[in-house]
Design a protein around this motif. Structure first.
Motif, PDB file in Angstrom:
ATOM      1  N   ILE A 242       0.822  -1.205   0.000  1.00 55.44           N
ATOM      2  CA  ILE A 242       0.000   0.000   0.000  1.00 55.44           C
ATOM      3  C   ILE A 242       0.859   1.259   0.000  1.00 55.44           C
ATOM      4  CG2 ILE A 242      -0.246   0.373   2.482  1.00 55.44           C
ATOM      5  CD1 ILE A 242      -3.220   0.307   0.119  1.00 55.44           C
ATOM      6  N   GLY A 243       2.043   1.183   0.609  1.00 55.69           N
ATOM      7  CA  GLY A 243       2.925   2.346   0.661  1.00 55.69           C
ATOM      8  C   GLY A 243       3.370   2.794  -0.713  1.00 55.69           C
ATOM      9  N   ARG A 244       3.577   1.841  -1.619  1.00 52.12           N
ATOM     10  CA  ARG A 244       3.989   2.185  -2.979  1.00 52.12           C
ATOM     11  C   ARG A 244       2.861   2.915  -3.715  1.00 52.12           C
ATOM     12  NH1 ARG A 244       8.108   0.647  -6.283  1.00 52.12           N
ATOM     13  NH2 ARG A 244       7.714   0.726  -8.539  1.00 52.12           N
ATOM     14  N   SER A 245       1.638   2.492  -3.463  1.00 49.11           N
ATOM     15  CA  SER A 245       0.485   3.159  -4.083  1.00 49.11           C
ATOM     16  C   SER A 245       0.328   4.579  -3.557  1.00 49.11           C
ATOM     17  CB  SER A 245      -0.793   2.361  -3.816  1.00 49.11           C
ATOM     18  OG  SER A 245      -0.681   1.055  -4.329  1.00 49.11           O
ATOM     19  N   ILE A 246       0.599   4.773  -2.261  1.00 48.13           N
ATOM     20  CA  ILE A 246       0.542   6.111  -1.678  1.00 48.13           C
ATOM     21  C   ILE A 246       1.583   7.010  -2.337  1.00 48.13           C
ATOM     22  CG2 ILE A 246       0.978   7.433   0.432  1.00 48.13           C
ATOM     23  CD1 ILE A 246      -0.266   5.106   1.987  1.00 48.13           C
ATOM     24  N   LEU A 247       2.788   6.472  -2.527  1.00 41.11           N
ATOM     25  CA  LEU A 247       3.845   7.235  -3.198  1.00 41.11           C
ATOM     26  C   LEU A 247       3.445   7.577  -4.632  1.00 41.11           C
ATOM     27  CD1 LEU A 247       6.703   8.356  -2.855  1.00 41.11           C
ATOM     28  CD2 LEU A 247       7.586   6.166  -3.705  1.00 41.11           C
ATOM     29  N   TYR A 248       2.732   6.665  -5.280  1.00 41.60           N
ATOM     30  CA  TYR A 248       2.286   6.894  -6.646  1.00 41.60           C
ATOM     31  C   TYR A 248       1.271   8.042  -6.707  1.00 41.60           C
ATOM     32  CZ  TYR A 248       0.465   5.903 -11.319  1.00 41.60           C
ATOM     33  OH  TYR A 248       0.067   6.009 -12.638  1.00 41.60           O
ATOM     34  N   ILE A 249       0.387   8.099  -5.721  1.00 44.01           N
ATOM     35  CA  ILE A 249      -0.595   9.193  -5.679  1.00 44.01           C
ATOM     36  C   ILE A 249       0.113  10.535  -5.493  1.00 44.01           C
ATOM     37  CG2 ILE A 249      -2.525  10.174  -4.386  1.00 44.01           C
ATOM     38  CD1 ILE A 249      -3.418   7.329  -3.767  1.00 44.01           C
ATOM     39  N   PHE A 250       1.162  10.555  -4.674  1.00 42.73           N
ATOM     40  CA  PHE A 250       1.937  11.791  -4.524  1.00 42.73           C
ATOM     41  C   PHE A 250       2.576  12.200  -5.854  1.00 42.73           C
ATOM     42  CE2 PHE A 250       2.199  10.854   0.180  1.00 42.73           C
ATOM     43  CZ  PHE A 250       1.540  12.012   0.565  1.00 42.73           C
ATOM     44  N   LEU A 251       3.009  11.220  -6.642  1.00 43.61           N
ATOM     45  CA  LEU A 251       3.567  11.514  -7.961  1.00 43.61           C
ATOM     46  C   LEU A 251       2.517  12.130  -8.876  1.00 43.61           C
ATOM     47  CD1 LEU A 251       5.774  11.371 -10.147  1.00 43.61           C
ATOM     48  CD2 LEU A 251       5.050   9.007 -10.591  1.00 43.61           C
ATOM     49  N   LEU A 252       1.313  11.551  -8.894  1.00 42.58           N
ATOM     50  CA  LEU A 252       0.233  12.102  -9.713  1.00 42.58           C
ATOM     51  C   LEU A 252      -0.136  13.518  -9.254  1.00 42.58           C
ATOM     52  CD1 LEU A 252      -2.239   9.096 -10.179  1.00 42.58           C
ATOM     53  CD2 LEU A 252      -0.560   9.985 -11.802  1.00 42.58           C
ATOM     54  N   SER A 253      -0.117  13.738  -7.950  1.00 45.87           N
ATOM     55  CA  SER A 253      -0.426  15.066  -7.415  1.00 45.87           C
ATOM     56  C   SER A 253       0.607  16.088  -7.865  1.00 45.87           C
ATOM     57  CB  SER A 253      -0.485  15.032  -5.889  1.00 45.87           C
ATOM     58  OG  SER A 253      -1.482  14.140  -5.436  1.00 45.87           O
ATOM     59  N   LEU A 254       1.873  15.668  -7.921  1.00 49.40           N
ATOM     60  CA  LEU A 254       2.934  16.555  -8.390  1.00 49.40           C
ATOM     61  C   LEU A 254       2.713  16.931  -9.854  1.00 49.40           C
ATOM     62  CD1 LEU A 254       5.667  17.964  -7.941  1.00 49.40           C
ATOM     63  CD2 LEU A 254       6.778  15.819  -8.619  1.00 49.40           C
ATOM     64  N   ILE A 255       2.370  15.943 -10.675  1.00 50.40           N
ATOM     65  CA  ILE A 255       2.118  16.191 -12.093  1.00 50.40           C
ATOM     66  C   ILE A 255       0.940  17.148 -12.266  1.00 50.40           C
ATOM     67  CG2 ILE A 255       1.369  15.106 -14.261  1.00 50.40           C
ATOM     68  CD1 ILE A 255       2.913  12.607 -13.357  1.00 50.40           C
ATOM     69  N   THR A 256      -0.080  16.976 -11.453  1.00 45.06           N
ATOM     70  CA  THR A 256      -1.256  17.853 -11.522  1.00 45.06           C
ATOM     71  C   THR A 256      -0.924  19.276 -11.090  1.00 45.06           C
ATOM     72  OG1 THR A 256      -2.720  15.971 -11.058  1.00 45.06           O
ATOM     73  CG2 THR A 256      -3.619  18.167 -10.695  1.00 45.06           C
TER      74      THR A 256
END
Length: 258
Positions: A25-39
């Protein structure tokens, strides 16, 4: 597989999104932070550019185009005998110490900023906001030099203000993404029952994090191009739910026992 490869595959492959359900689940959380950065990046860029240009333009107006003025006892005072109206790159600036123009007239000008006799007016996206000078504390006297000094102070603080604005936007965007993923994961539980798949909320949450990729990248590109998308929230949810549905459908159904 690194996060950027997962991002690429999440754009077109529901089968890979289904496979991601077993990751931590931690990797998915990190992925959401990546998408937030792109946005956040396109919005921050245009906000910064417009803010810098706006302060420079306003400072130039105060020095060259608008007469000296004071705001005192709830009224704007200057030597101008007629309203001054200027237009620059789609932004209309109105200066009227005579009281001849109303805020309704300023509103009809489109995107505009108005310093009127008794109030300041801001019109953006067809929405009018007005600020009455009487809200200032009693005995307050504001001059054009005070405003110019304030703008210079803001310009000197830009190296601090811009990172703070980005941080605030990034935190807000990240929170919105997490809430959206949680809601989408609950929808995933409904979809998994419809499709007869044996997965838990944890699995739908992880898949939801990757299912929003296509919509997120699309709207980030539209933001970079300064293109408005009609019914954007509806389109975002429709695309995300569709991708999640296709991903859940790729999961093998439990075998029936005799």
């Amino acid at each position: 597989m690194n996060l950027f490869m997962q991002l690429w595959k999440s754009l077109y492959s529901p089968k890979d999104i289904a496979r991601f359900r077993f990751q931590k689940i931690g990797r998915s959380i990190l992925y959401i932070f990546l998408l937030s950065l792109i946005t956040s990046l396109p919005t921050t860029y245009y906000f910064t550019t417009n803010f810098i240009e706006g302060t420079r333009y306003t400072g130039g107006l105060l020095q060259n185009d608008i007469p000296s003025f004071t705001i005192e006892n709830g009224s704007l005072h200057s030597s101008a005998s007629e309203p001054i109206v200027m237009n620059e790159q789609g932004l209309t600036i109105v200066f009227d110490s005579t009281g001849k123009m109303t805020k309704e007239e300023v509103e009809r000008l489109g995107t505009a900023i108005g310093l009127l006799k008794h109030e300041a007016v801001l019109v953006t996206n067809s929405q009018l906001q007005s600020y009455n000078y009487s809200m200032f504390p009693q005995d307050t006297k504001l001059t054009d030099q005070d405003v110019h000094s304030f703008i210079q102070t803001v310009q000197s603080l830009l190296p601090v203000l811009i990172p703070l604005a980005f941080l605030f936007l990034y935190i807000f965007t990240s929170a919105s993404k997490f809430i959206g993923v949680c809601v989408l994961a609950f929808i995933g539980l409904i979809l998994k029952g419809t499709l007869d798949k044996k997965i838990s909320y944890r699995h739908t949450w992880v898949m939801s994090a990757y299912s929003i990729t296509l919509s997120t990248i699309f709207f980030a590109i539209m933001e970079m191009m300064r293109t408005a998308v009609p019914y954007a929230p509806f389109l975002h949810w429709f695309v995300s739910i569709t991708v999640l549905f296709l991903a859940i459908r790729e999961i093998p159904s439990p075998k029936a026992h005799d």
